[in-house]
Design an enzyme around this catalytic site. Structure first.
Site, PDB file in Angstrom:
ATOM      1  N   CYS A  63       0.792  -1.232   0.000  1.00 23.92           N
ATOM      2  CA  CYS A  63       0.000   0.000   0.000  1.00 23.92           C
ATOM      3  C   CYS A  63       0.820   1.275   0.000  1.00 23.92           C
ATOM      4  O   CYS A  63       0.516   2.221  -0.734  1.00 23.92           O
ATOM      5  CB  CYS A  63      -0.980   0.007   1.167  1.00 23.92           C
ATOM      6  SG  CYS A  63      -0.214   0.155   2.810  1.00 23.92           S
ATOM      7  N   HIS A 103      -2.345   1.195   7.110  1.00 21.61           N
ATOM      8  CA  HIS A 103      -2.635   1.191   5.673  1.00 21.61           C
ATOM      9  C   HIS A 103      -2.704   2.623   5.179  1.00 21.61           C
ATOM     10  O   HIS A 103      -3.220   3.509   5.860  1.00 21.61           O
ATOM     11  CB  HIS A 103      -3.976   0.479   5.429  1.00 21.61           C
ATOM     12  CG  HIS A 103      -4.403   0.438   3.999  1.00 21.61           C
ATOM     13  ND1 HIS A 103      -3.660  -0.165   3.009  1.00 21.61           N
ATOM     14  CD2 HIS A 103      -5.505   0.942   3.376  1.00 21.61           C
ATOM     15  CE1 HIS A 103      -4.284  -0.061   1.842  1.00 21.61           C
ATOM     16  NE2 HIS A 103      -5.406   0.625   2.046  1.00 21.61           N
ATOM     17  N   ASP A 118      -8.005   3.658  -3.757  1.00 13.48           N
ATOM     18  CA  ASP A 118      -7.117   2.696  -3.102  1.00 13.48           C
ATOM     19  C   ASP A 118      -6.665   1.643  -4.106  1.00 13.48           C
ATOM     20  O   ASP A 118      -7.422   0.739  -4.444  1.00 13.48           O
ATOM     21  CB  ASP A 118      -7.844   2.028  -1.928  1.00 13.48           C
ATOM     22  CG  ASP A 118      -6.896   1.326  -0.970  1.00 13.48           C
ATOM     23  OD1 ASP A 118      -5.756   1.021  -1.379  1.00 13.48           O
ATOM     24  OD2 ASP A 118      -7.297   1.071   0.184  1.00 13.48           O
TER      25      ASP A 118
END
Length: 247
Positions: A63, A103, A118
């Site tokens: 991420c 995250h 995302d």
């Protein structure tokens, strides 16, 4: 070093691509993977280093890398981008979450609306979600919803077992460097899922392809095939064939 045109070529997106098109193109071109961690190669949250890895060397990442670099592309294309921190659900049903900065995700302004973007959550939503919408939002045949959670939000996804929470999202604006500590943690801690096993996964136009320990899993619609991958030579061939990754 950053070159938006080369990045667009990497994700095979047209010059006039919308935010939704860019998001989906990225997920279908750049894998979510943690392979450098298992090769003891340090991951630095530096835009030039990330560009070299993802675009020049045609790798993927996790991420902090993927959303961190994608935010740079979106900014170059005129979007207003704000990094956000999320705490990933430890268990989809028991209400426990990881720590802050677990995250990295993005808030993106487009057309006067705010979107949750995302491209670094593995098997996540394929197109952005509206941040101000509290009803069900369907993306590529799968239902999601954002629910109020104090000053933040909870991201829920519908599954065969019912609604499951994905992560708790803070709406406090962050910067990429704020995630340095947790990025180091996930590279080094034996408690991190990223140090425990290797993973490479990517969305496809028909479903998803995932290389995990011992197996290659290919899904197309409701069909699922699992192929045994026992040795390192077979793993390297699968990485090259299905993900374009050469270590």
């Amino acid at each position: 070093m950053f070159d938006a045109a080369r990045y667009m070529e990497r994700i095979q997106a047209p010059a006039d691509a919308s935010l939704a098109t860019l998001h989906r193109a990225h997920l279908e071109s750049v894998p979510f993977e943690n392979l450098d961690i298992h090769l003891s190669r340090p991951i630095r949250l530096d835009t030039d280093a990330l560009f070299d890895k993802v675009v020049t060397r045609r790798r993927g990442g996790f991420c902090y890398e993927l959303n961190g670099l994608f935010s740079r592309l979106l900014t170059a294309r005129g979007y207003r981008v704000t990094p956000l921190s999320a705490r990933v659900a430890s268990d989809a049903r028991d209400g426990t979450f990881g720590p802050e900065f677990d995250h990295l995700t993005l808030q993106v302004e487009d057309g006067g609306e705010q979107w949750l973007v995302d491209v670094g959550f593995g098997e996540g939503f394929l197109e952005p979600l509206r941040l101000d919408e509290r009803g069900v939002q369907t993306r590529a045949g799968r239902d999601y919803r954002l629910a109020a959670d104090g000053a933040g939000l909870l991201l829920w996804r519908d599954s065969e077992q019912g609604w499951e929470v994905q992560y708790a999202l803070s709406l406090v604006p962050r910067a990429l460097e704020d995630f340095t500590g947790m990025c180091h943690h996930h590279q080094t801690s034996p408690e991190s899922i990223f140090t425990q096993r290797r993973l490479c996964t990517k969305a496809t136009p028909k479903g998803r392809v995932t290389l995990k320990e011992g197996a290659l899993v290919i899904t197309e619609g409701k069909e699922r095939r699992e192929l045994t991958v026992l040795d390192e030579d077979s793993r390297r061939r699968a990485l090259a064939e299905y993900f374009g990754v050469v270590l």
